[in-house]
Design an enzyme around this catalytic site. Structure first.
Site, PDB file in Angstrom:
ATOM      1  N   ARG A  81      49.112  43.578  29.019  1.00  0.00           N
ATOM      2  CA  ARG A  81      47.999  42.699  29.351  1.00  0.00           C
ATOM      3  C   ARG A  81      46.733  43.537  29.342  1.00  0.00           C
ATOM      4  O   ARG A  81      46.513  44.347  30.242  1.00  0.00           O
ATOM      5  CB  ARG A  81      48.257  42.123  30.761  1.00  0.00           C
ATOM      6  CG  ARG A  81      47.441  40.909  31.125  1.00  0.00           C
ATOM      7  CD  ARG A  81      47.596  40.631  32.613  1.00  0.00           C
ATOM      8  NE  ARG A  81      46.875  41.633  33.376  1.00  0.00           N
ATOM      9  CZ  ARG A  81      47.212  42.080  34.574  1.00  0.00           C
ATOM     10  NH1 ARG A  81      48.300  41.623  35.174  1.00  0.00           N
ATOM     11  NH2 ARG A  81      46.487  42.981  35.187  1.00  0.00           N
ATOM     12  N   HIS A 138      44.368  40.455  35.436  1.00  0.00           N
ATOM     13  CA  HIS A 138      45.294  39.322  35.593  1.00  0.00           C
ATOM     14  C   HIS A 138      44.593  38.004  35.274  1.00  0.00           C
ATOM     15  O   HIS A 138      45.081  37.195  34.504  1.00  0.00           O
ATOM     16  CB  HIS A 138      45.821  39.333  37.029  1.00  0.00           C
ATOM     17  CG  HIS A 138      46.552  38.096  37.415  1.00  0.00           C
ATOM     18  ND1 HIS A 138      47.721  37.717  36.806  1.00  0.00           N
ATOM     19  CD2 HIS A 138      46.278  37.144  38.345  1.00  0.00           C
ATOM     20  CE1 HIS A 138      48.146  36.573  37.342  1.00  0.00           C
ATOM     21  NE2 HIS A 138      47.283  36.207  38.273  1.00  0.00           N
ATOM     22  N   TYR A 142      44.514  48.952  40.332  1.00  0.00           N
ATOM     23  CA  TYR A 142      45.935  49.312  40.209  1.00  0.00           C
ATOM     24  C   TYR A 142      46.327  49.988  38.900  1.00  0.00           C
ATOM     25  O   TYR A 142      47.486  50.268  38.672  1.00  0.00           O
ATOM     26  CB  TYR A 142      46.819  48.086  40.453  1.00  0.00           C
ATOM     27  CG  TYR A 142      46.458  46.871  39.616  1.00  0.00           C
ATOM     28  CD1 TYR A 142      46.918  46.770  38.299  1.00  0.00           C
ATOM     29  CD2 TYR A 142      45.692  45.829  40.135  1.00  0.00           C
ATOM     30  CE1 TYR A 142      46.611  45.659  37.529  1.00  0.00           C
ATOM     31  CE2 TYR A 142      45.375  44.713  39.363  1.00  0.00           C
ATOM     32  CZ  TYR A 142      45.838  44.636  38.065  1.00  0.00           C
ATOM     33  OH  TYR A 142      45.536  43.544  37.304  1.00  0.00           O
TER      34      TYR A 142
HETATM   35  C1  LIG Z   1      56.573  31.076  42.674  1.00  0.00           C
HETATM   36  C2  LIG Z   1      55.285  31.802  42.518  1.00  0.00           C
HETATM   37  N1  LIG Z   1      55.016  32.863  43.284  1.00  0.00           N
HETATM   38  C3  LIG Z   1      53.847  33.497  43.204  1.00  0.00           C
HETATM   39  C4  LIG Z   1      52.889  33.092  42.325  1.00  0.00           C
HETATM   40  C5  LIG Z   1      51.533  33.797  42.274  1.00  0.00           C
HETATM   41  N2  LIG Z   1      51.373  34.530  41.002  1.00  0.00           N
HETATM   42  C6  LIG Z   1      50.716  33.996  39.971  1.00  0.00           C
HETATM   43  S1  LIG Z   1      50.809  34.959  38.595  1.00  0.00           S
HETATM   44  C7  LIG Z   1      51.687  36.141  39.407  1.00  0.00           C
HETATM   45  C8  LIG Z   1      52.173  37.333  38.649  1.00  0.00           C
HETATM   46  C9  LIG Z   1      53.012  36.932  37.466  1.00  0.00           C
HETATM   47  O1  LIG Z   1      53.463  38.054  36.794  1.00  0.00           O
HETATM   48  P1  LIG Z   1      54.309  37.906  35.459  1.00  0.00           P
HETATM   49  O2  LIG Z   1      55.455  36.992  35.681  1.00  0.00           O
HETATM   50  O3  LIG Z   1      54.629  39.263  34.984  1.00  0.00           O
HETATM   51  O4  LIG Z   1      53.344  37.146  34.455  1.00  0.00           O
HETATM   52  P2  LIG Z   1      51.940  37.662  33.894  1.00  0.00           P
HETATM   53  O5  LIG Z   1      50.900  37.279  34.895  1.00  0.00           O
HETATM   54  O6  LIG Z   1      52.025  39.121  33.716  1.00  0.00           O
HETATM   55  O7  LIG Z   1      51.769  36.924  32.618  1.00  0.00           O
HETATM   56  C10 LIG Z   1      51.896  35.772  40.740  1.00  0.00           C
HETATM   57  C11 LIG Z   1      52.604  36.578  41.724  1.00  0.00           C
HETATM   58  C12 LIG Z   1      53.205  31.988  41.522  1.00  0.00           C
HETATM   59  N3  LIG Z   1      52.343  31.526  40.611  1.00  0.00           N
HETATM   60  N4  LIG Z   1      54.401  31.364  41.637  1.00  0.00           N
END
Ligand SMILES: Cc1ncc(C[n+]2csc(CCOP(=O)(O)OP(=O)(O)O)c2C)c(N)n1
Ligand SMILES: Cc1ncc(C[n+]2csc(CCOP(=O)(O)OP(=O)(O)O)c2C)c(N)n1
Ligand SMILES: [Mg+2]
Ligand SMILES: [Mg+2]
Lengths: 384, 343, 343, 384
Positions: free
Chosen positions: A273, A277, A286
């Site tokens: 990425r 975020h 981080y």
């Molecule tokens: C069940 C749930 N827990 C927490 C969140 C909050 N949250 C949104 S994105 C994220 C990180 C997601 O990481 P990843 O699965 O690696 O996807 P990326 O953002 O890297 O595409 C979190 C913790 C959420 N959307 N859903």
């Protein structure tokens, strides 16, 4: 229970527990030790030039979409945008690998995949602009609503693919999830259901190194996320997620296997990425610049451009044409997003149930009164 | 002023504007400093300091083992916290947003809430589950839920909702010190609300379970908590010009529920409106109205009314202002309290 | 009697004693026979016919693909059902026991309840979630929960609770036919309750959303549903000797809620008691009492009272009789309805 | 973005994505293709005779406990009993492999493991008799409450083991779960946390072939349940669950690894549930006699008895002694369970919170009044 007459210990062969069947060979399920690549290898020469150019066009358009959407957040036209900059190869390949009748199950980061599949660029953004949860009819392009609760869309993909198979329809579902999402229970339950049901579904994990601020090493201790496949009895595949051709090939094989009744596949695409975020996040908290810089050298567009240019399929002129098309898309998007969406507050009550309940009718009436009063007042003010 | 007093004043530290998020962070810090068994865990609570920065600095000060970035799995987080509490630790869990606490629902309801009871007191679970909750911050779908109705209907849980900077600190400290599981609901849209506050000598607050009259009044009682307190305070000010002197009661916790303070107020005023942001149907307002009516029936000049979110899924941010109970709706409800009977 | 009528009578089939479990099973069977998109899935629903045998025979009659034993994972089951419904099927999910629906909470609340709304009507989810619920059958921990408070507080879900054999059939058929998700709460302790009923020509029942007066009366209204209906009917009989003629209203569904029928009854009688087995605090009774009071304030001689389970985790079976609201508690509440005012 | 000067396609070597580290070798994590066995193999000769006899005694005692408990259900002295008949080798080995300071996390089927660890046989049954949810103080024998919601105890075990490690205590947690339970999201989340945290915890899956009526083939498509370990980055071990010595060895190694900081292990013990799911279940609805009969030949007691007898460690007399001890335990259990438990209804309100809330005080007072009224009435009746 009586003590049975027994031969001496050495004389009897150990027998396996009765119901124990010889194991399926796990070997074909295990991913290769390194991410599969095409670009920069000899295999690239065998790829279909037309596909390569199509991928390239979509990558450039996709990058432009990402930068434009991020710009719109700065202009207050978009509440929030989780950019897939750097991950365009996955987004685009996921969209292009599917037939029209197939279904895509995107996560909240995958607007681009939806757009590459044909969704209107504005409709794809309503969730993030804040006017509508889902700005499109999922059945029109067979794209499930962009899904925010992580990994919860995966069982949906399994259920849909299963339903299609039961109906005898030749439909494959492709579900996208992040590295972080693989830790959720729903990931586990979905993959297990898919394997037991041999559902025609492909799981694409975009391992972009982070779940917000949490790096992969705090997310899992597995040799790779693709290794999780073995525990469900499905093949795991590991691919360089910035190599659009490789991703397209690996997903293509998985889709083909699903289509011919071979069941699900888990594909891990190793990518990165490049942006924070979301626009609201501060990635410097981080991770360091050097890591980002190293990945910049492995940019999916760069990789493909290099290859295509090297093999004479692309030159400055064609690149220019592609970029102009992307600019036109961006300009259109900008323009459309500059218009304020027209919303009817009464919509709040329209789709809670098929038939509005009595209490919703009451509440709707109350809101209507309020809005009319507001309207009268502002009208009165204007008249003054 | 004597020298001793001056020194005490100095020790007490300066009173400065602080946000609720800062007060919450300070509460975590002080609890961790005082009690080595307090551990913070959750998604992004370490390096990042949480998406709302409430845990900012904790990992640095206390190390990764005391403030831990977990894998992304809410049932796992709460389940692990249950195990940690079984071993004598005092875990403070952060759920990233309200709706993302739902995956942990079974662990919360079937274990956290029941362990003390199941083991007849042998194994209490001192777990605090911090949940940034409610709307009004323009969050996309699933980022603005109010789910206190679920928690208050679950015996064994405490449900605590601060509405002021002082309470944010004080109630969180009390929650962490409690030997019972506490669902601690932090109103997202008050995270950046400010008040004069001393981090060095935070003012003590009433214990969990005590409601507080935030504004005395004689015409009617507004019963509220969390994100709706500022709305009610504003409504009470606006009501003056209409001739109403409204009393505002801040519940501060739904469990335990302070029947005494609430009933005493309503007996005095004879009229009441419950105000909350959570959907009305099946929400806390029904319970509160019913309790108040059971206790104050013959003092009531009008039925207890409720002003709440509509009975709809939380709307997209551009529509949320229509959903959220605001000052006008509160005043409108007050107007419907059958004042004709008065004259 | 004409021949035509006789034939209709024959076609209608014999009226025989049937249990609620049998009527439910029959409803599933008939729905599956009529509509090939109806699919049943859950743990042990196939070969075993479900732990309560409600799905007995379905896998045999319709095959494993129509009545499917799933892996043991409730979020997966409900999540898969969401996907199946997205593709046009009409899944009926069985959760094995009430507390074992909790792992599916996020799928229920964040998806099943919200999909129609999220897609502005484009993607309704016709899912029925059958939940054997409530206590009174001597079940061990986690096998006797009443969780309707959670579901009724979730906009987008219908919450339906049959209390009679006829309704078990009729309401389940309606639920399956509904284009919206329905949480269908089957009172475990009524599974083996019997009534004369015709499986071949089941009597039509009132639509979901309509409360039914099960016993007319003039002194006070008992508002109830599901497992507490028989308790209220018995209490009403017992009340005669005390001089009370109690009306009993069976809600049949909490969502939609039938304000008209309930309010009309209470306006007539002037007194009301809500009776349910679920814990009182934060339970449906608060909402019901509040609604009734809002609508009938000036008709009420006394506050609406509530008789409910205690605010405790469901007790061990040997203690459950102390927890469950029985006839005596209902009568006691009726006695507290301020009858002195009458004379 | 500018088009960079590039060498010809063939000239540049594909480089892996920047952050991609060479994989951990998954090979040591993979289970052997067949369940590990000791009894009936040469390895049996090396086992410690004292341990063998101890295991034997506990197996016989355990079987007797199971049959006695089932008998108590028929006599109405126990509401329900999920028997572990046929699975005693797992139950007993899990108990014996732990040190006193370690923790056991049993599922609802594992009363026997708790008893073998030293828990009072009656206290272990209160959940199933219906008088108390948990009949013991978990801290006394370091046995978590018997857990009914499947797999939910697994994250508890991880959290506890993690806490112990953080405190510097030399404590291992062993958590038990069934084959069906492995499908739950909590299984996934627990194993992932354990591996990431390197928590000293051992997961013992008793694969007894069924989750109530659902056979393993409808539960998973994995080569084995032990293969799930790879996806978490922990070793998976497969063992003949009816071979008490093998189970003890495999668990022993896993416990030792956990103790020395080597992290968690997933052990799958292949066994069989000889009785119905519980006394309330009718197993003939979903499985045939021949399958049960085949497993009867592979009975854990039989296997060990054969071995010990064959090697002269056991004879009719010693067997008699062991059985008599088991009979005495059973008689004691019978007798104790014949007494009605004395319960105080006011207990309902005592342990909901540390401090009783106002509303609970009110409710308690109401119940007290009711009980007194009842008492007065029945007293009055007696006096009449
Ligand atoms: C069940 C749930 N827990 C927490 C969140 C909050 N949250 C949104 S994105 C994220 C990180 C997601 O990481 P990843 O699965 O690696 O996807 P990326 O953002 O890297 O595409 C979190 C913790 C959420 N959307 N859903
Ligand atoms: C979360 C949850 N879902 C469903 C159940 C109901 N249930 C009790 S035992 C059981 C089967 C368990 O199978 P398995 O895990 O293989 O353990 P075994 O009974 O074979 O020991 C089921 C479905 C439960 N207890 N918990
Ligand atoms: Mg990621
Ligand atoms: Mg099993």
């Amino acid at each position: 229970m009586t003590v049975q007459e027994l031969p001496g210990a050495a004389a009897y062969r150990p027998t396996p527990p009765p119901a124990w069947k010889p194991l399926t060979d796990p070997a074909p399920l295990l991913p290769d030790p390194e991410p599969y690549r095409v670009l920069g290898t000899d295999a690239a020469a065998h790829a279909d030039p037309e596909l390569l150019l199509r991928l390239y066009g979509e990558l450039v358009r996709g990058r432009r979409y990402n930068t434009q959407a991020t710009a719109l957040t700065r202009q207050g036209r978009l509440a929030v945008y989780p950019s897939s900059t750097g991950q365009e190869a996955c987004e685009v390949a996921a969209a292009l690998v599917l037939e029209e009748r197939d279904w895509l199950f995107p996560s909240y980061r995958d607007t681009l995949a939806a757009v590459a599949r044909g969704l209107d660029p504005v409709d794809a953004l309503t969730l993030l602009r804040g006017d509508r949860h889902t700005g499109y009819d999922p059945r029109e392009h067979r794209i499930a609503p962009l899904c925010t609760p992580l990994a919860t869309q995966l069982p949906h993909a399994v259920g849909l693919a299963h339903a299609a198979r039961l109906k005898g329809d030749d439909v494959v579902a492709l579900a996208m999830v992040g590295d972080g999402g693989t830790s959720e229970g729903d990931f586990h339950e979905a993959l297990n259901f898919a394997a037991v049901w041999r559902a025609p579904v492909v799981f694409l994990v975009q391992n972009n190194g982070f779940a917000i601020s949490v790096p992969l090493a705090k997310q899992t201790a597995a040799p790779s996320l693709a290794h999780k496949a073995v525990g469900y009895g499905m093949p795991g595949r590991l691919v360089d997620g910035n190599d659009a051709v490789a991703v397209h090939q690996v997903l293509g094989e998985a889709v083909a296997r699903a289509r011919r009744g071979g069941g699900p596949t888990l594909v891990e695409a190793v990518t990165y990425r490049m942006e924070a975020h979301t626009n609201a996040d501060d990635a410097t908290r981080y991770r360091g610049d050097s890591e980002v810089e190293a990945w910049r050298q492995h940019d999916p567009i760069l990789l493909l451009e290099r290859d295509l240019t090297g093999r004479g399929l692309l030159d400055e002129e064609r690149i220019g044409t592609v970029r102009e098309a992307a600019e036109r898309m961006a300009a259109g998007l900008r323009e459309q997003m500059n218009a304020d969406p027209v919303l009817d507050p009464m919509d709040l009550f329209t789709h809670v149930y098929e038939q509005q309940t009595g209490q919703l009718r009451e509440q709707a009436a109350r809101l209507r009164d309020e809005l009319e009063a507001e309207h009268d007042e502002s009208g009165a003010e204007e008249r003054r | 002023m004597t020298t001793a007093a001056a020194t005490a004043g100095e020790r007490a530290g300066a009173v400065r504007p602080a946000t609720m998020a800062q007060a919450l962070g300070r509460a975590l810090r002080d609890a961790m400093a005082e009690d080595p068994t307090v551990h913070v865990l959750g998604e992004d609570v370490g390096t990042l300091g949480g998406v709302f920065r409430v845990t900012d600095g904790l990992a640095k000060e206390f190390g990764d083992d005391r403030c831990t970035d977990t894998p992304l799995a809410e049932a796992g987080i709460l389940g692990a916290a249950v195990g940690m509490a079984m071993y004598g630790l005092r875990p403070v869990v952060e759920m990233q947003f309200d709706a993302f606490a739902y995956p942990a629902f079974e662990q919360l309801v079937s274990h956290a809430a029941k362990m003390r009871n199941r083991t007849r007191g042998a194994m209490p679970l001192p777990i605090t589950v911090r949940v940034p909750y409610g709307g009004g911050i323009g969050g996309v779908e699933h980022h603005s839920d109010s789910s206190e109705a679920y928690y208050m209907a679950t015996p064994g849980l405490h449900v605590v909702m601060p509405a002021t900077v002082e309470d944010a600190y004080g109630l969180l400290r009390q929650s962490i010190a409690s030997d019972d599981p506490v669902v601690f609901l932090e109103p997202k849209r008050l995270y950046w609300s400010k008040a004069a506050w001393s981090a060095e000598a935070p003012a003590p607050v009433e214990p969990i379970g005590r409601a507080v009259v935030r504004r005395p009044g004689r015409s009617a009682t507004l019963i509220t908590y969390g994100p709706s307190l500022p709305v009610c305070m504003e409504a009470a000010e606006a009501a003056i010009s209409e001739g109403w002197d409204l009393e505002v009661v801040d519940l501060r916790s739904l469990v335990p529920f302070d029947d005494e303070t609430v009933a005493a107020s309503v007996r005095r005023t004879g009229r009441a409106v419950v105000v909350h942001e959570s959907s009305g149907f099946g929400g806390p307002g029904g319970e509160i109205a019913a309790r108040v009516t059971e206790r104050c029936f013959h003092h009531l000049e009008a039925p207890v009314l409720r002003v709440a979110g509509f009975d709809i899924p939380y709307p997209p941010p551009m529509q949320e202002r229509h959903h959220l109970p605001g000052v006008d709706r509160v005043l409108d409800a007050v107007a419907r309290l059958q004042w004709e009977a008065e004259s």
